[in-house]
Write an enzyme that holds these catalytic residues in place. Structure first.
Site, PDB file in Angstrom:
ATOM      1  N   ASP A  38       0.826  -1.216   0.000  1.00 11.53           N
ATOM      2  CA  ASP A  38       0.000   0.000   0.000  1.00 11.53           C
ATOM      3  C   ASP A  38       0.855   1.260   0.000  1.00 11.53           C
ATOM      4  OD1 ASP A  38       0.719  -0.860   2.664  1.00 11.53           O
ATOM      5  OD2 ASP A  38      -0.609   0.672   3.474  1.00 11.53           O
ATOM      6  N   GLU A  63      -0.026  -1.311   5.707  1.00 16.37           N
ATOM      7  CA  GLU A  63       1.063  -0.868   6.589  1.00 16.37           C
ATOM      8  C   GLU A  63       0.889   0.591   6.978  1.00 16.37           C
ATOM      9  OE1 GLU A  63       4.947   1.046   7.585  1.00 16.37           O
ATOM     10  OE2 GLU A  63       3.664   1.442   5.873  1.00 16.37           O
ATOM     11  N   GLU A  64       0.400   1.398   6.041  1.00 17.47           N
ATOM     12  CA  GLU A  64       0.321   2.847   6.275  1.00 17.47           C
ATOM     13  C   GLU A  64      -0.798   3.233   7.245  1.00 17.47           C
ATOM     14  OE1 GLU A  64       2.647   4.640   5.410  1.00 17.47           O
ATOM     15  OE2 GLU A  64       3.512   3.995   3.518  1.00 17.47           O
TER      16      GLU A  64
END
EC number: 3.5.1.16
Length: 383
Positions: A82, A144-145
């Protein structure tokens, strides 16, 4: 079979052209399924077996695990699929079109960190996978973000125990072996409103918050005295009061007050320990004012992370690169992957370009990154 694979720049171009934004705002959030399938197809073309895993509790997000070779141990190369959202007004190029200019590759995710998969694929086309003595795994994660849901799910559900892992975040090819964690909380006080002329008829939330902050500042000192790590520039856990809001008029008793704060714990201070310390600090206020104080998470917590300096992975990578491992101030998926096996954070591109308009990676990273991937695969999968 390997001739099916597009060239390095074409792989990079297709990765950047496939949007995979993760955002807490559902209007901006996108599934990464198309990107995962693209990666899965390429790794199958190289002869890997590929498993695509839906990540529970997400908006249609997936992890991909590719495997070549068999047996115990081996190496895991990991990264997230992502990107952050982009600010249209501040980009001077199309974020989804890979643009080459002045020895730089521009595009959303070039540095952070879709590009890492292009480096892996391009390097492995020249590796005879049938000669590996230990397995090689490639993990591509989701979200992840935002929540780190992909890495968390992998670490909680996998039975794999590779010898070690490398996460290819943009560290300018400087190996990172530790970082602090991050927790952010909303402390909320529910008072009782009333007219300021009769204080006894209300409960002033601002006054209760004052008591709470006094307790938290004492905890801040405790953390500073009790926990040290000489590797960090700020060698103790930090606590910050970042936002406070309460009340509506000078002549009203404040009915509600909310404080937003964060703590950055050192590796070794667990999230449950930190939770215990926070609750213990606020316990006197809760005891005096039952039911009026609540603590809520603003973001999913991330623990601190450290790979022991004496571990073979650290020794090998320091020797290959001719430089010592570092500790950093930003957070990654490393604390979750570290639960599976010893982990380093090491990849091409600079963290300075991550989350920036006109994100780019310098082409000077291409050869050293390919060399490094080839060397670690050789070292951990051929011996």
């Amino acid at each position: 079979m390997k001739t099916k694979l597009p060239n390095f720049i074409e792989i990079y171009r297709q990765l950047i052209a496939t949007p995979s934004i993760s955002a807490t705002d559902s209007a901006l959030d996108q599934s990464n399924e198309t990107l995962i399938n693209l990666l899965g197809g390429w790794f199958r073309d190289l002869g890997f077996t590929v498993e695509v895993q839906p990540v529970p509790g997400t908006r249609n997000k997936f992890n991909m695990l590719a495997k070549s070779g068999s047996g115990a141990g081996g190496l895991l190369l990991a990264g997230h699929t992502d990107t952050v959202p982009f600010d249209d007004g501040r980009w001077t190029r199309d974020p989804f079109t890979l643009t080459e200019h002045d020895n730089k590759l521009y595009g959303l995710g070039t540095a952070d960190m879709k590009g890492f998969f292009a480096f892996i694929l391009d390097t492995l086309r020249d590796v005879e996978l049938s000669t590996l003595k230990k397995p090689l795994y490639i993990l591509a994660t989701a979200d992840e973000e935002t929540t780190m849901a992909g890495a968390k799910y992998f670490s909680e559900s996998t039975a794999l125990r590779p010898d070690c892992a490398i996460i290819g975040e943009p560290t300018s090819l400087k190996p990172v072996r530790a970082h602090k964690g991050h927790i952010s909380n909303a402390i909320r006080i529910q008072g009782q409103s009333g007219h300021s002329s009769d204080p006894g008829r209300g409960v002033n939330a601002i006054e209760l918050m004052h008591e709470s902050i006094t307790q938290l500042m004492a905890l801040r000192n405790t953390l500073k005295e009790r926990y040290r790590h000489a590797g960090f520039a700020i060698p103790y856990p930090t606590m910050n009061f970042g936002h406070i809001h309460g009340g509506d008029a000078a002549n009203r008793i404040c009915a509600c007050c909310e404080l937003h704060m964060d703590i950055r714990p050192l590796p070794g201070l667990t999230l449950s320990d930190l939770d215990g310390l926070l609750n213990e600090a606020l316990a006197p206020v809760s005891a005096r004012w039952p039911g009026r104080l609540t603590v809520g998470e603003l973001h999913p917590p991330i623990p601190g992370y450290e790979c022991p300096r004496e571990h073979q992975l650290v020794q090998v990578v320091e020797k290959l690169l001719g430089r010592e491992t570092e500790v950093v101030n930003y957070c990654t998926e490393a604390p979750f992957i570290q639960q599976v096996c010893p982990t380093l954070v090491l990849g091409p591109g600079s963290i300075e370009q991550a989350h920036q308009p006109d994100e780019f990676i310098d082409t000077a990273f291409i050869k050293p990154t390919r060399d490094l991937i080839a060397q670690v695969v050789h070292h951990f999968c051929h011996h």
